[in-house]
Design a protein around this motif. Sequence first.
Motif, PDB file in Angstrom:
ATOM      1  N   VAL A 178     -11.550  13.941  -1.904  1.00  7.43           N
ATOM      2  CA  VAL A 178     -12.658  13.663  -3.235  1.00  7.43           C
ATOM      3  C   VAL A 178     -14.433  13.366  -1.984  1.00  7.43           C
ATOM      4  O   VAL A 178     -13.693  13.192  -0.811  1.00  7.43           O
ATOM      5  CB  VAL A 178     -12.598  13.051  -4.330  1.00  7.43           C
ATOM      6  N   PRO A 179     -15.272  14.121  -2.810  1.00  8.00           N
ATOM      7  CA  PRO A 179     -16.136  14.020  -2.149  1.00  8.00           C
ATOM      8  C   PRO A 179     -16.249  11.927  -1.922  1.00  8.00           C
ATOM      9  O   PRO A 179     -16.356  11.455  -2.587  1.00  8.00           O
ATOM     10  CB  PRO A 179     -17.362  13.923  -3.490  1.00  8.00           C
ATOM     11  N   GLY A 180     -17.331  11.872  -0.935  1.00  8.40           N
ATOM     12  CA  GLY A 180     -16.651  10.557  -0.158  1.00  8.40           C
ATOM     13  C   GLY A 180     -17.927  10.752   1.482  1.00  8.40           C
ATOM     14  O   GLY A 180     -17.976  11.783   1.463  1.00  8.40           O
ATOM     15  N   GLU A 181     -17.750   9.303   1.745  1.00  7.13           N
ATOM     16  CA  GLU A 181     -18.354   9.395   3.712  1.00  7.13           C
ATOM     17  C   GLU A 181     -16.997  10.007   3.989  1.00  7.13           C
ATOM     18  O   GLU A 181     -16.105   9.357   4.059  1.00  7.13           O
ATOM     19  CB  GLU A 181     -18.326   7.832   3.610  1.00  7.13           C
ATOM     20  N   LEU A 182     -17.955  10.699   5.216  1.00 11.11           N
ATOM     21  CA  LEU A 182     -16.674  10.947   6.201  1.00 11.11           C
ATOM     22  C   LEU A 182     -16.145   9.805   7.156  1.00 11.11           C
ATOM     23  O   LEU A 182     -14.535  10.185   7.346  1.00 11.11           O
ATOM     24  CB  LEU A 182     -17.665  11.177   7.483  1.00 11.11           C
ATOM     25  N   THR A 183     -16.496   9.003   7.363  1.00 13.97           N
ATOM     26  CA  THR A 183     -15.946   7.713   7.852  1.00 13.97           C
ATOM     27  C   THR A 183     -14.781   6.990   7.182  1.00 13.97           C
ATOM     28  O   THR A 183     -14.128   6.571   7.878  1.00 13.97           O
ATOM     29  CB  THR A 183     -16.968   6.676   7.966  1.00 13.97           C
ATOM     30  N   LYS A 184     -15.068   7.035   5.629  1.00 11.42           N
ATOM     31  CA  LYS A 184     -13.196   6.339   4.887  1.00 11.42           C
ATOM     32  C   LYS A 184     -12.712   7.949   4.815  1.00 11.42           C
ATOM     33  O   LYS A 184     -12.039   7.504   4.377  1.00 11.42           O
ATOM     34  CB  LYS A 184     -14.566   6.705   3.136  1.00 11.42           C
ATOM     35  N   ARG A 185     -13.011   8.966   4.778  1.00 17.15           N
ATOM     36  CA  ARG A 185     -11.913   9.939   5.192  1.00 17.15           C
ATOM     37  C   ARG A 185     -10.985   9.693   6.597  1.00 17.15           C
ATOM     38  O   ARG A 185      -9.887   9.856   7.053  1.00 17.15           O
ATOM     39  CB  ARG A 185     -12.430  11.380   4.559  1.00 17.15           C
ATOM     40  N   THR A 186     -11.726   9.923   7.954  1.00 14.41           N
ATOM     41  CA  THR A 186     -11.202   9.414   8.606  1.00 14.41           C
ATOM     42  C   THR A 186     -10.178   7.991   8.749  1.00 14.41           C
ATOM     43  O   THR A 186      -9.254   8.021   9.560  1.00 14.41           O
ATOM     44  CB  THR A 186     -12.483   9.322  10.016  1.00 14.41           C
ATOM     45  N   GLU A 187     -11.298   7.512   8.316  1.00 17.91           N
ATOM     46  CA  GLU A 187      -9.953   5.968   8.451  1.00 17.91           C
ATOM     47  C   GLU A 187      -8.505   5.980   7.435  1.00 17.91           C
ATOM     48  O   GLU A 187      -7.788   5.463   7.548  1.00 17.91           O
ATOM     49  CB  GLU A 187     -10.779   5.098   7.119  1.00 17.91           C
ATOM     50  N   GLU A 188      -9.084   6.896   6.591  1.00 20.06           N
ATOM     51  CA  GLU A 188      -7.796   6.793   5.314  1.00 20.06           C
ATOM     52  C   GLU A 188      -6.673   7.842   6.425  1.00 20.06           C
ATOM     53  O   GLU A 188      -5.841   7.341   6.065  1.00 20.06           O
ATOM     54  CB  GLU A 188      -7.982   7.957   4.212  1.00 20.06           C
TER      55      GLU A 188
ATOM     56  N   MET B  12       0.838  -0.757   0.077  1.00 20.68           N
ATOM     57  CA  MET B  12      -0.026  -0.248  -0.329  1.00 20.68           C
ATOM     58  C   MET B  12       1.239   1.039  -0.009  1.00 20.68           C
ATOM     59  O   MET B  12       1.658   0.950   0.541  1.00 20.68           O
ATOM     60  CB  MET B  12      -1.027  -0.141   0.945  1.00 20.68           C
ATOM     61  N   THR B  13       0.778   2.075  -0.809  1.00 24.40           N
ATOM     62  CA  THR B  13       1.367   3.280  -0.922  1.00 24.40           C
ATOM     63  C   THR B  13       0.640   4.308  -0.005  1.00 24.40           C
ATOM     64  O   THR B  13       0.367   4.144   1.534  1.00 24.40           O
ATOM     65  CB  THR B  13       0.745   4.467  -2.189  1.00 24.40           C
ATOM     66  N   LEU B  14       2.326   5.219   0.905  1.00 25.68           N
ATOM     67  CA  LEU B  14       1.583   6.035   1.849  1.00 25.68           C
ATOM     68  C   LEU B  14       0.599   7.077   2.147  1.00 25.68           C
ATOM     69  O   LEU B  14      -0.267   7.377   2.940  1.00 25.68           O
ATOM     70  CB  LEU B  14       3.018   6.966   2.278  1.00 25.68           C
ATOM     71  N   LEU B  15       0.556   7.520   0.755  1.00 26.17           N
ATOM     72  CA  LEU B  15      -1.110   8.667   0.834  1.00 26.17           C
ATOM     73  C   LEU B  15      -1.700   8.286  -0.299  1.00 26.17           C
ATOM     74  O   LEU B  15      -1.498   7.549  -1.142  1.00 26.17           O
ATOM     75  CB  LEU B  15      -0.368   9.857  -0.339  1.00 26.17           C
ATOM     76  N   SER B  16      -2.943   7.805   0.328  1.00 21.88           N
ATOM     77  CA  SER B  16      -4.413   7.828  -0.134  1.00 21.88           C
ATOM     78  C   SER B  16      -4.825   8.449  -1.067  1.00 21.88           C
ATOM     79  O   SER B  16      -4.786   9.483  -1.181  1.00 21.88           O
ATOM     80  CB  SER B  16      -5.416   7.909   0.795  1.00 21.88           C
ATOM     81  N   SER B  17      -5.434   7.770  -1.982  1.00 19.92           N
ATOM     82  CA  SER B  17      -5.260   8.811  -3.870  1.00 19.92           C
ATOM     83  C   SER B  17      -6.147   9.669  -3.435  1.00 19.92           C
ATOM     84  O   SER B  17      -6.964  10.392  -3.937  1.00 19.92           O
ATOM     85  CB  SER B  17      -5.880   7.728  -4.657  1.00 19.92           C
ATOM     86  N   SER B  18      -7.249   9.037  -2.024  1.00 23.10           N
ATOM     87  CA  SER B  18      -8.621  10.476  -1.839  1.00 23.10           C
ATOM     88  C   SER B  18      -8.612  11.537  -1.403  1.00 23.10           C
ATOM     89  O   SER B  18      -9.332  12.486  -0.961  1.00 23.10           O
ATOM     90  CB  SER B  18      -9.830   9.938  -1.389  1.00 23.10           C
ATOM     91  N   LEU B  19      -7.286  11.330  -0.802  1.00 22.60           N
ATOM     92  CA  LEU B  19      -6.759  12.634   0.215  1.00 22.60           C
ATOM     93  C   LEU B  19      -5.615  13.104  -0.613  1.00 22.60           C
ATOM     94  O   LEU B  19      -4.337  13.118  -1.151  1.00 22.60           O
ATOM     95  CB  LEU B  19      -6.171  12.333   1.570  1.00 22.60           C
ATOM     96  N   TYR B  20      -5.295  14.218  -0.519  1.00 21.98           N
ATOM     97  CA  TYR B  20      -5.176  15.146  -0.779  1.00 21.98           C
ATOM     98  C   TYR B  20      -4.370  17.092  -0.288  1.00 21.98           C
ATOM     99  O   TYR B  20      -5.066  17.415   0.442  1.00 21.98           O
ATOM    100  CB  TYR B  20      -4.747  15.802  -2.531  1.00 21.98           C
ATOM    101  N   PRO B  21      -3.285  16.683   0.330  1.00 21.60           N
ATOM    102  CA  PRO B  21      -2.683  18.142   0.718  1.00 21.60           C
ATOM    103  C   PRO B  21      -3.395  20.146  -0.019  1.00 21.60           C
ATOM    104  O   PRO B  21      -2.967  19.817  -1.280  1.00 21.60           O
ATOM    105  CB  PRO B  21      -1.375  17.874   1.075  1.00 21.60           C
TER     106      PRO B  21
END
Length: 276
Positions: free
Chosen positions: A89-99, A1-10
């Motif tokens: 990117v638009p998505g569920e809050l729980t997914k963002r929190t987990e990532e 797994m890469t260090l940085l998730s594709s759905s999160l960006y700085p």
Amino acid sequence: MTLLSSSLYPILSNHIFWNHKTRFQFDVDTYELWILFAVEGGSFSYRIGDAEATAQMGDVVVCPPGLSFHRSVINALTFHYIGFSLGSVPGELTKRTEEEAAIRLQLASSAYKLNIRNLDRLADNMKLLKLHAETVGELRHYWQNHALNDIWHFCRHSEAAPADEENRPADPLIERAKLYIHQHGYGEMSMLKLAAELGISPVQFSRRFCKSMGMTPSDYLSHIRLEKVKTLLIETQFPLEQIALACGFSNGFYLSRVFSKIMKVSPSAYRKMNRV
């Protein structure tokens, strides 16, 4: 797994370039934003959570918000300080929190250092950050945020590309030397100073560089200078004297001699042949 998730960006908040900083204003601080230190020169020790390490030229250290960042300068430090938040990117809050939680865990496992596989690319991004440090308004934010995202998304765990006998990893010390040369090679450049920065003798440095790169450090310096000369000859109308000074040569006459000897054609002829 890469260090940085594709759905999160700085998303860049602020950037400061510090040159030869001898001590931090605060030995420990806690931030509301994510903090990134990209080191161009010098070194510092730090502790984030339970992780303790030393960062030096070519290292990128990331401190998540809410954690105490203990740090102490070892050798005068030249670095980029960046504060940023994480967008998604638009998505569920729980997914963002987990990532985000996964990113924190992975950073902790690597002592909060990002593994930079391409130091030349890192050097280019740090140049871009400095180039637009004095730019005003949205243009500055655009280009500096672009550089931050490029650094962020090209950081990988070491296990992302396991090395085998036929694909050995590059010598990390020589990769740091290459980064230093790219950062400082277009001005006054001392290989003795570089060897001292790396903590080895000039003779050891030269031998190790030749073993890794197949050329001496001085030859590598000449190579990157000439590559910049070729770019400026083709892409600008600058006179040779101006190009010489921009690329680390003492004057246009000396540049012309070196260029003609290596390229087997004069700078003016090269410019004429390659202009489109």
